[in-house]
Motif scaffolding. Sequence first.
Motif, mmCIF file in Angstrom:
data_model
loop_
_atom_site.group_PDB
_atom_site.id
_atom_site.type_symbol
_atom_site.label_atom_id
_atom_site.label_comp_id
_atom_site.label_asym_id
_atom_site.label_seq_id
_atom_site.Cartn_x
_atom_site.Cartn_y
_atom_site.Cartn_z
ATOM 1 N N HIS A 4 -0.870 5.731 -0.805
ATOM 2 C CA HIS A 4 0.593 5.845 -1.075
ATOM 3 C C HIS A 4 0.910 7.668 -1.310
ATOM 4 C CE1 HIS A 4 2.320 6.655 -5.444
ATOM 5 N NE2 HIS A 4 1.896 7.135 -5.169
ATOM 6 N N THR A 5 -0.432 8.011 -1.403
ATOM 7 C CA THR A 5 0.368 9.740 -0.446
ATOM 8 C C THR A 5 1.018 9.879 0.794
ATOM 9 O OG1 THR A 5 -2.470 10.147 0.247
ATOM 10 C CG2 THR A 5 -1.812 10.812 -1.936
ATOM 11 N N PHE A 6 0.220 8.693 1.156
ATOM 12 C CA PHE A 6 1.522 8.984 3.268
ATOM 13 C C PHE A 6 3.005 9.424 2.390
ATOM 14 C CE2 PHE A 6 2.112 8.155 7.321
ATOM 15 C CZ PHE A 6 2.283 8.553 7.783
ATOM 16 N N LEU A 7 2.653 8.036 1.976
ATOM 17 C CA LEU A 7 4.025 7.431 1.767
ATOM 18 C C LEU A 7 4.897 8.893 1.188
ATOM 19 C CD1 LEU A 7 4.015 4.106 0.611
ATOM 20 C CD2 LEU A 7 4.914 5.024 2.891
ATOM 21 N N ARG A 8 4.376 9.403 0.544
ATOM 22 C CA ARG A 8 4.991 10.238 -0.693
ATOM 23 C C ARG A 8 5.293 11.576 0.188
ATOM 24 N NH1 ARG A 8 4.161 11.358 -6.621
ATOM 25 N NH2 ARG A 8 5.322 11.842 -6.980
ATOM 26 N N GLN A 9 4.626 11.748 1.092
ATOM 27 C CA GLN A 9 4.477 12.990 1.887
ATOM 28 C C GLN A 9 5.686 12.654 2.593
ATOM 29 O OE1 GLN A 9 1.222 14.085 4.419
ATOM 30 N NE2 GLN A 9 -0.110 13.530 2.502
ATOM 31 N N LEU A 10 6.131 11.331 3.507
ATOM 32 C CA LEU A 10 7.250 11.290 3.961
ATOM 33 C C LEU A 10 8.647 10.800 3.297
ATOM 34 C CD1 LEU A 10 5.828 7.974 6.282
ATOM 35 C CD2 LEU A 10 6.186 10.073 6.848
ATOM 36 N N GLN A 11 8.700 10.782 2.227
ATOM 37 C CA GLN A 11 9.516 11.231 0.791
ATOM 38 C C GLN A 11 10.333 12.630 0.992
ATOM 39 O OE1 GLN A 11 8.593 9.141 -2.632
ATOM 40 N NE2 GLN A 11 9.363 7.299 -1.517
ATOM 41 N N GLY A 12 9.294 13.915 1.324
ATOM 42 C CA GLY A 12 9.472 15.262 1.203
ATOM 43 C C GLY A 12 8.240 15.672 0.272
ATOM 44 N N TYR A 13 7.357 15.076 -0.706
ATOM 45 C CA TYR A 13 6.465 15.486 -1.504
ATOM 46 C C TYR A 13 5.461 16.342 -0.360
ATOM 47 C CZ TYR A 13 8.053 13.160 -5.435
ATOM 48 O OH TYR A 13 8.538 12.420 -6.155
ATOM 49 N N GLY A 14 4.929 17.290 -0.813
ATOM 50 C CA GLY A 14 3.898 18.736 -0.460
ATOM 51 C C GLY A 14 2.837 19.106 -1.472
ATOM 52 N N LEU A 15 1.832 19.359 -1.196
ATOM 53 C CA LEU A 15 0.605 19.566 -1.964
ATOM 54 C C LEU A 15 1.286 20.596 -2.431
ATOM 55 C CD1 LEU A 15 -1.791 18.292 -2.474
ATOM 56 C CD2 LEU A 15 -3.279 20.008 -0.727
ATOM 57 N N THR A 16 0.723 20.681 -3.688
ATOM 58 C CA THR A 16 1.053 22.311 -4.443
ATOM 59 C C THR A 16 -0.332 22.268 -5.216
ATOM 60 O OG1 THR A 16 3.387 21.114 -4.892
ATOM 61 C CG2 THR A 16 2.690 23.085 -6.266
ATOM 62 N N THR A 17 -0.550 23.629 -5.318
ATOM 63 C CA THR A 17 -1.925 23.960 -5.989
ATOM 64 C C THR A 17 -1.633 25.434 -6.183
ATOM 65 O OG1 THR A 17 -2.870 23.360 -4.013
ATOM 66 C CG2 THR A 17 -4.214 25.126 -5.333
ATOM 67 N N ALA A 18 -1.531 24.506 -8.637
ATOM 68 C CA ALA A 18 -1.514 25.843 -9.085
ATOM 69 C C ALA A 18 -2.288 26.752 -9.958
ATOM 70 C CB ALA A 18 -0.801 24.973 -10.723
ATOM 71 N N MET A 73 3.136 19.004 4.110
ATOM 72 C CA MET A 73 2.089 18.580 5.209
ATOM 73 C C MET A 73 2.358 17.980 6.165
ATOM 74 S SD MET A 73 -1.620 18.248 2.776
ATOM 75 C CE MET A 73 -2.514 18.164 4.001
ATOM 76 N N VAL A 74 3.606 16.610 6.002
ATOM 77 C CA VAL A 74 4.046 16.423 7.249
ATOM 78 C C VAL A 74 5.558 17.101 7.577
ATOM 79 C CG1 VAL A 74 4.839 14.221 7.314
ATOM 80 C CG2 VAL A 74 3.142 14.770 6.929
ATOM 81 N N GLN A 75 6.339 17.621 8.690
ATOM 82 C CA GLN A 75 7.107 18.396 8.325
ATOM 83 C C GLN A 75 7.848 17.406 10.422
ATOM 84 O OE1 GLN A 75 5.681 22.251 8.437
ATOM 85 N NE2 GLN A 75 5.638 21.997 6.541
ATOM 86 N N PRO A 76 8.894 17.178 10.005
ATOM 87 C CA PRO A 76 9.692 17.069 10.555
ATOM 88 C C PRO A 76 9.371 17.349 11.668
ATOM 89 C CG PRO A 76 10.942 17.392 9.441
ATOM 90 C CD PRO A 76 10.145 17.881 9.078
ATOM 91 N N ARG A 77 9.090 19.166 12.230
ATOM 92 C CA ARG A 77 8.448 19.691 13.301
ATOM 93 C C ARG A 77 7.418 19.618 14.419
ATOM 94 N NH1 ARG A 77 7.719 23.851 9.571
ATOM 95 N NH2 ARG A 77 5.642 24.723 9.210
ATOM 96 N N GLU A 78 6.048 18.744 13.866
ATOM 97 C CA GLU A 78 5.624 18.087 13.990
ATOM 98 C C GLU A 78 5.580 16.428 15.215
ATOM 99 O OE1 GLU A 78 2.607 17.977 11.051
ATOM 100 O OE2 GLU A 78 2.872 19.349 10.542
ATOM 101 N N TRP A 79 6.850 15.966 14.748
ATOM 102 C CA TRP A 79 6.987 14.758 15.914
ATOM 103 C C TRP A 79 8.075 15.321 16.894
ATOM 104 C CZ3 TRP A 79 4.352 10.843 14.551
ATOM 105 C CH2 TRP A 79 4.025 10.828 13.317
ATOM 106 N N LEU A 80 7.539 15.028 18.224
ATOM 107 C CA LEU A 80 8.229 16.225 18.989
ATOM 108 C C LEU A 80 8.112 14.620 20.393
ATOM 109 C CD1 LEU A 80 9.473 18.245 20.922
ATOM 110 C CD2 LEU A 80 7.468 18.675 21.771
ATOM 111 N N ALA A 81 8.991 13.928 20.301
ATOM 112 C CA ALA A 81 9.365 13.362 21.168
ATOM 113 C C ALA A 81 9.282 13.304 22.538
ATOM 114 C CB ALA A 81 11.150 12.318 21.256
#
Length: 89
Positions: A4-18, A73-81
């Motif tokens: 579930h957390t990986f799916l949220r990361q693909l939707q643009g969510y990132g780890l937030t610490t407060a 954590m998952v960003q477009p620049r990490e994927w490179l063809a």
Amino acid sequence: MVDHTFLRQLQGYGLTTAEIHFHRPDAPSLLQLFVWQQYDLAPDFPVLFDFLDFWRREIDAALHSVRIAHDQMVQPREWLAVDGIISLH
């Protein structure tokens, strides 16, 4: 089964610490710290602000300050063809 957390990361969510600094009424001169961590959307942080609203309503402690750190954590620049073959001898 997909995490579930990986799916949220693909939707643009990132780890937030407060870091939430607060005062309790029984020790007003003592500044205390609570660390909260959850996946959230920057820069609006709707999950964090829902939690802070809950804090103000339900917890008998006055907020002093909140410091936020966020990492997508998952960003477009990490994927490179890569096209091509490199031979190493």
